[in-house]
Structures are given as C-alpha cells and as structure tokens.
Design an enzyme around this catalytic site. Structure first.
Site, mmCIF file in Angstrom:
data_model
loop_
_atom_site.group_PDB
_atom_site.id
_atom_site.type_symbol
_atom_site.label_atom_id
_atom_site.label_comp_id
_atom_site.label_asym_id
_atom_site.label_seq_id
_atom_site.Cartn_x
_atom_site.Cartn_y
_atom_site.Cartn_z
ATOM 1 N N LEU A 136 2.205 46.585 23.196
ATOM 2 C CA LEU A 136 0.832 46.142 22.922
ATOM 3 C C LEU A 136 0.311 45.193 23.996
ATOM 4 C CD1 LEU A 136 0.887 45.692 19.035
ATOM 5 C CD2 LEU A 136 0.324 47.728 20.383
ATOM 6 N N ALA A 179 4.161 54.480 29.175
ATOM 7 C CA ALA A 179 4.230 53.021 29.301
ATOM 8 C C ALA A 179 4.486 52.629 30.749
ATOM 9 C CB ALA A 179 5.335 52.475 28.401
ATOM 10 N N TYR A 190 2.124 50.963 43.195
ATOM 11 C CA TYR A 190 2.042 51.728 41.940
ATOM 12 C C TYR A 190 2.458 53.182 42.168
ATOM 13 C CZ TYR A 190 -0.174 54.645 38.395
ATOM 14 O OH TYR A 190 -0.415 55.604 37.445
ATOM 15 N N PHE A 217 -5.606 61.916 38.704
ATOM 16 C CA PHE A 217 -6.365 60.756 39.172
ATOM 17 C C PHE A 217 -7.019 60.018 38.007
ATOM 18 C CE2 PHE A 217 -6.355 63.170 43.221
ATOM 19 C CZ PHE A 217 -5.850 62.184 44.036
ATOM 20 N N PHE A 238 -19.229 50.884 45.866
ATOM 21 C CA PHE A 238 -18.556 50.396 47.068
ATOM 22 C C PHE A 238 -18.676 51.424 48.189
ATOM 23 C CE2 PHE A 238 -16.449 48.277 43.483
ATOM 24 C CZ PHE A 238 -16.685 46.956 43.841
ATOM 25 N N GLY A 243 -9.145 51.132 52.202
ATOM 26 C CA GLY A 243 -8.223 52.149 51.716
ATOM 27 C C GLY A 243 -8.827 53.197 50.822
ATOM 28 N N ASP A 244 -10.131 53.148 50.568
ATOM 29 C CA ASP A 244 -10.768 54.155 49.715
ATOM 30 C C ASP A 244 -11.060 55.421 50.523
ATOM 31 O OD1 ASP A 244 -10.830 53.193 47.181
ATOM 32 O OD2 ASP A 244 -12.909 52.529 47.217
#
Length: 327
Positions: free
Chosen positions: A33, A75, A142, A170, A207, A282-283
C-alpha cells in the site's frame, strides 16, 4: 487458476485482478500500500498486506495461500525520473524484491510467472514501432532494473523450469468505473490534464513543441489499462502451450501530447489552458511499441484503441473521484 498478483492494489495490478476474476480465476493480492489503495482491490480477491523486501512477509504469504499456480508481478518502483535521482531504489530494491519473490515461488512449486516490464528498455531504438528484437539499451535505472529481472527469469527457467512472459509497454492509461489512476505524486499526462479540467491546477505544461513530429510535440504509445490486463491474462494462459515469451504491447500508432490534450478538451468540454516549456533532457521525439507478436500468437486486440475512448474512460472516473480514492 489461482493467481498471485503482487502490487494488486495499484493502478494496473488492481485492474488486472478484476479482469482475472471476471475470467474465472482465483486471485490473491499482495501489496504494501505504498502507492496502492486497499479500496482498489476487488472484493472477491484475498488480500495480504506485506512487503516484498521482507522475506518473512513473503514466506507468510505462501504459507497462508498454498497452491498458487501463477504469479503476475506488478509491485515495483516505477518512476523514470525518480530512478535518475535515487538509482539504488531501483537497481537494488526492485531486483532484491523480485528475487525474494522468485525464491519463495520456486520453493512453493509455482510454475508460471508474468513480469510487468517496460518499453523503457529501448532508449535508442533503431526502428519504429519497436519490436521484441530491438537491441536493449535501458533508458534509466528503472529500465535497467526491469532488464535485470528479465535476465533473472531467464536463469530461473533454465535452472528451475519456471515459465515466464515479460510484458513491455509504455503508457498505461484509461480507467474503469470501479477503479482508476491515483498516484501521489501524479506524474502521468492524462490525469494531470484532467486535474486542470477539474480545477485542481491552472494549466498543463508541454515540454517542447519543436520535435520532428507532425505537430511538434512528443508522440507516445497509450494503451488502455483493461487491454493491458487482458494481454497479461492471455500470456499467463498460454505459457504451458507456447513456453516463455517476451511481448511488446502498444496500439501500433502513437498519439502526440497535443492530440492527447485536444482529446481531453473534446471529452471534458473544458478549454484546458497549456503553456510550452523547454524540452526535458532525454525525451525522444517518438516512442511507439509494436504488438505484432502478441496479436499473432495470442490473438490480442486492444478493445479501446483510440485516444478519445481512453480519455473518456479516464474522465468518467476522475470526475466521479476528484480526489482519487481519498473521496
């Protein structure tokens, strides 16, 4: 089957739990949670509160719920930006938590495992849409943490015979009437836009509007959370027949930030003011996943492929729950 859903109180995990129950499966939800909500867990599911970082909690889970046939592992810490600021939260904790789960799973005789992975594995794709054969260059700690877990699953299959599927996607999006997207802090585009329509923020920031795309804004792949849930279920049900698999999940054609914003304006009837800010480092201009493999092998077809349908489902839930599960 009796399915354990880790992170089953979260956005995607709770939606998948509901779809599993509707398909006739028995569900056990395990969640700490931290980002999940007890109210999101379907009433028909057994719920165990605990943390994957605690081997004692994981042992208690399997002792209290024997006979688990398969696991869907949602998770995880999942914020790309946060992973760039706190890399060990991802490179250490995500992997250790998954290892604790896998160790207990094989000891309990579990033979099937579905990993909620990420298309952040592909930070520098050679072609678009991105298929499963694209070289893996994780875009963040990540993404790297998910790749670590994918490699761990490879060895668990070779050593223990654990069959698995890695589901890479994505942007999960959209909501169901009973459960929806509620993060703290919120970082996803659609709920942030809808907060403007609800009067909870003044405007949305885009952005960059000078990318090499049709309208100058970034193009991303948005897949309805119910469609993602169905893909996970199809993968689980096919493991005995097809063996281990890796699937990229996408609508096949992305939507730009402005297309998402315009869809929200049509659906909500609100002007939703926006400002243009600088590009975020980095986009990439375009990120779209190819789902050709899962469509061909499992017959998966998104039921909610257009951005307006996705937006309408999100607006209905957020309008009914303007403060998320807090109201």
């Amino acid at each position: 089957m009796k399915i354990l859903v880790t992170g089953g109180a979260g956005y995607i995990g709770s939606a998948t739990s509901a779809e599993l129950i509707a398909a006739g499966h028995q569900v056990v939800v395990f969640d700490n949670l931290y980002q999940g909500h007890r109210q999101a867990v379907p009433a028909e599911a057994a719920f165990v509160q605990g943390d994957l970082s605690s081997r004692a909690d994981v042992a208690r889970l399997f002792a209290e719920h024997p006979g688990i046939d398969g696991i869907m592992h949602f998770a995880s810490y999942t914020l790309v930006g946060e992973s760039m600021q706190q890399p060990l939260l991802y490179l250490r904790d995500n992997l250790v938590n998954a290892a604790n789960l896998l160790e207990a799973a094989v000891a309990a005789g579990v033979r099937r495992f579905i990993l909620s992975s990420t298309a952040n594995l592909f930070d520098d794709p050679a072609k678009m849409p991105i298929d499963e054969h694209e070289r893996i260059v994780p875009g963040s700690p990540y993404g790297e943490s998910k790749f670590f877990i994918e490699r761990t699953l490879h060895w668990f299959e070779r050593i223990y015979g654990l069959r698995y599927a890695c589901m890479r996607y994505f942007n999960a999006s959209g909501d169901a009437p009973e459960r929806g997207e509620d993060h703290d802090p919120e970082t996803h585009l659609i709920p942030l836009i809808l907060q403007v329509a609800l009067g909870q923020r003044e405007q949305i920031t885009i952005f960059g509007d000078d990318y090499p795309t049709p309208d100058g804004t970034c193009v991303r792949d948005y897949v309805h959370v119910a469609d993602l849930a169905q893909a996970h279920i199809l993968a689980m049900e096919s493991l005995d027949r097809l063996g281990s698999r890796k699937y990229n999940l996408g609508n096949g054609s992305g939507f730009s930030v402005m297309e998402v914003l315009d869809a929200a304006r049509r659906v909500t009837g609100h002007p939703i003011p926006h400002v243009v800010g600088p590009r975020r480092p980095g986009d990439p201009a375009t990120l779209v996943a190819s789902s050709e493999s899962i469509r061909r092998e499992l017959g998966w077809r998104p039921r909610y492929p257009d951005i307006e349908t996705i937006m309408r489902s999100a607006w209905e839930w957020h309008r009914a729950h303007p403060h998320g599960y807090g109201e």
